[in-house]
Design an enzyme around this catalytic site. Structure first.
Site, PDB file in Angstrom:
ATOM      1  N   LYS A 180      -7.085  -4.394  -0.884  1.00 46.68           N
ATOM      2  CA  LYS A 180      -7.879  -5.468  -0.288  1.00 46.68           C
ATOM      3  C   LYS A 180      -8.498  -4.942   0.996  1.00 46.68           C
ATOM      4  O   LYS A 180      -7.857  -4.880   2.047  1.00 46.68           O
ATOM      5  CB  LYS A 180      -7.041  -6.712   0.012  1.00 46.68           C
ATOM      6  CG  LYS A 180      -7.931  -7.938   0.322  1.00 46.68           C
ATOM      7  CD  LYS A 180      -7.288  -8.930   1.249  1.00 46.68           C
ATOM      8  CE  LYS A 180      -7.395  -8.545   2.684  1.00 46.68           C
ATOM      9  NZ  LYS A 180      -8.782  -8.574   3.236  1.00 46.68           N
ATOM     10  N   GLU A 254       0.843   0.118  10.105  1.00 48.49           N
ATOM     11  CA  GLU A 254       0.194   0.956  11.120  1.00 48.49           C
ATOM     12  C   GLU A 254      -0.653   0.012  11.952  1.00 48.49           C
ATOM     13  O   GLU A 254      -1.676  -0.502  11.493  1.00 48.49           O
ATOM     14  CB  GLU A 254      -0.647   2.047  10.451  1.00 48.49           C
ATOM     15  CG  GLU A 254      -0.996   3.195  11.386  1.00 48.49           C
ATOM     16  CD  GLU A 254      -2.260   2.916  12.184  1.00 48.49           C
ATOM     17  OE1 GLU A 254      -2.116   2.555  13.384  1.00 48.49           O
ATOM     18  OE2 GLU A 254      -3.353   3.047  11.639  1.00 48.49           O
ATOM     19  N   CYS A 288      -7.342   2.847  17.100  1.00 49.65           N
ATOM     20  CA  CYS A 288      -6.008   2.438  17.558  1.00 49.65           C
ATOM     21  C   CYS A 288      -5.325   3.506  18.391  1.00 49.65           C
ATOM     22  O   CYS A 288      -4.525   3.186  19.273  1.00 49.65           O
ATOM     23  CB  CYS A 288      -5.140   2.062  16.366  1.00 49.65           C
ATOM     24  SG  CYS A 288      -5.010   3.353  15.115  1.00 49.65           S
ATOM     25  N   GLU A 387      -4.749  -4.324  23.916  1.00 48.50           N
ATOM     26  CA  GLU A 387      -5.678  -3.485  23.153  1.00 48.50           C
ATOM     27  C   GLU A 387      -7.055  -4.143  23.121  1.00 48.50           C
ATOM     28  O   GLU A 387      -7.223  -5.232  22.571  1.00 48.50           O
ATOM     29  CB  GLU A 387      -5.162  -3.277  21.727  1.00 48.50           C
ATOM     30  CG  GLU A 387      -6.005  -2.311  20.934  1.00 48.50           C
ATOM     31  CD  GLU A 387      -5.439  -2.033  19.557  1.00 48.50           C
ATOM     32  OE1 GLU A 387      -5.478  -0.868  19.117  1.00 48.50           O
ATOM     33  OE2 GLU A 387      -4.955  -2.980  18.905  1.00 48.50           O
TER      34      GLU A 387
END
Length: 483
Positions: A180, A254, A288, A387
């Site tokens: 997906k 992750e 990331c 972040e």
């Protein structure tokens, strides 16, 4: 269907192009123009059900009887098919999410093919089982069997390699997959379907069903799924982890990061600023593992601020398809506004903005944000702790390396980090003190042959390397009474 069709209005289920059961589709918007690039099919829960059934049937069918050598041969053909499409795929992704083409050609173009080749070689070279003498007489045969049907859920920032980091080891291990992809980059996901058909992958082994959060949640909790592999935000990862924990379902997560770059007293500042676009602002900051927190020794602080500011201010901003561009647009209007909100918060907090901070005047259309540097940032501030996922860097001074390590570790995340020093041995020693799944000394890169992943809020498990194959297998011990 062919590779040049801008629209992808069918899902890929059981080796066939299948219209969504409820006719769902969604626009994919080009990041640099804000115009519709194409339309992609959107899966409903009913489509997810069909994809999982197809994957289960394939697992119990011909694919389950393939030897490691046969699977490796299919993966090699898959890699060749991806490689033949590399340039077109890279350009498509750059249009979808704004990634500069100079980066996209390697990571979205040729990177996935390299991963498929790597895992083909890995399973081809290994023994299928171990025979171990038993402590109580007899012997035990330890076999490595596929974990089963894998739900792979991937984000929009590196859509091709992050999917390949799941698909290649899962298929090498003998699993079947329901992929997906994110709606923002749904068009390029179907390149994997084109490659699967060309490679002769048996029907149902790979199914591709773009969809929204509802579709993703349905897939994660589906009773026909044996393992979940997810890359995305920490918030979404926590929600997925809770579901998998309740179901006792294996999961690889992750997640996010807020990595630090520690410049030591003897760091080569010119080398750092040269590498900065690839280490701290890679993919327009939508990465990331980017080292977005720069920690500088107080004795060199002004020098570091000046050099970083100059380097960032000089980065070419513009069309992501131009090979000279280093900073392209962000993926969406929402992401641009989110980044601008963090910049406003930095201004309000009184931190010193040395460059950037606005929408470039040279790009009236597209979701662009000037690469931005804030100096004198308190490490406890939102700007240094959360972040941002955009081209925003912070610089913080430190007094002594013990404080530098403490600042680097003062984060809920633990995905990556970099050390910059003229003494490699010293860099290795400092890296050992960083609470992180990965660290780079004088640069940062993902190595296909080495594990990648984080600790703390950056996730669970590892991808890449032999360690990336292990999560798609489950060991089975068969005890034999005689030697």
């Amino acid at each position: 269907m062919d590779d040049t069709t801008p629209d992808r209005l069918a899902l890929f289920i059981d080796g066939r192009w299948v219209p969504p059961r409820h006719g769902g589709s969604a626009d994919v918007i080009e990041a640099a123009t804000e115009k519709v690039l194409g339309r992609a099919a959107a899966a409903s829960p009913a489509d997810i059900d069909a994809a999982v059934v197809a994957a289960r049937t394939a697992l119990e069918g011909p694919w389950g009887s393939f030897s490691a050598e046969q699977r490796a041969d299919v993966l090699d053909r898959f890699a060749a098919a991806l490689k033949a499409r590399a340039k077109a795929t890279a350009a498509l992704v750059s249009r979808e999410n704004g990634m500069p083409i100079s980066l996209s050609i390697s990571v979205n173009g040729y990177g996935p093919a390299a991963m498929f080749s790597y895992y083909a070689g890995l399973v081809r070279a290994e023994d299928g089982e171990d025979v171990r003498p038993s402590m109580f007489g007899g012997r035990t045969v330890v076999r490595r069997e596929p974990v089963g049907v894998v739900a792979a859920i991937t984000p929009w920032n590196y859509p091709q390699p992050l999917a390949a980091m799941k698909l290649a080891p899962a298929l090498a291990a003998g699993c079947t997959v329901v992929l997906k992809p994110a709606p923002e980059t749904a068009l390029d996901a179907f390149v994997f379907a084109d490659a699967a058909l060309e490679a002769g992958l048996p029907d149902g082994v790979l199914n591709i069903v773009p969809g929204d959060r509802e579709a993703g949640a349905h897939l994660v909790a589906h009773p026909g799924v044996d393992k979940v592999a997810f890359t995305g935000s920490t918030a979404a990862g926590r929600a997925i982890g809770e579901v998998c924990g309740r179901l006792l379902r294996p999961v690889t997560l992750e997640l996010g990061g807020k990595s630090a770059a520690i410049l030591t007293e003897d760091a080569d500042l010119a080398a750092f600023t040269t590498a900065l676009p690839d280490v701290s602002l890679v993919n327009n900051g939508q990465t990331c593992h980017a080292s977005t927190r720069i920690l500088a020794p107080r004795s060199r602080y002004d020098e570091v601020v000046a050099a970083v500011t100059e380097a960032v201010r000089a980065l070419p901003i513009g069309d992501p398809l131009d090979r000279g561009t280093r900073i392209g647009p962000l993926v969406s209007a929402a992401q641009r506004d989110r980044v601008l909100g963090y910049i406003a918060a930095g201004d309000k907090a009184g931190f010193r903005r040395t460059t950037g901070g606005a929408i470039p005047a040279s790009t009236p259309t597209g979701w662009f944000v000037e690469p931005t540097v804030f100096a004198d940032v308190d490490n406890t501030a939102r700007l240094a702790q959360e972040e941002i996922f955009g081209p925003v860097l912070t610089i913080t001074p430190y007094d002594g390396e013990d404080q530098a390590v403490a600042l680097a570790n003062d984060s809920e995340y633990g995905l990556a980090g970099t050390i910059w020093t003229a003494d490699e041995a010293h860099g290795l020693a400092l890296a050992a003190r960083i609470e992180s799944g990965t660290v780079g000394v004088n640069h940062y890169a993902l190595d296909l042959a080495a594990p990648f992943g984080g600790i703390k809020a950056s996730g669970l498990g590892r991808e890449l390397g032999p360690e990336g194959l292990a999560p798609y297998r489950q060991p089975k011990s068969v005890y034999l009474a005689t030697r």
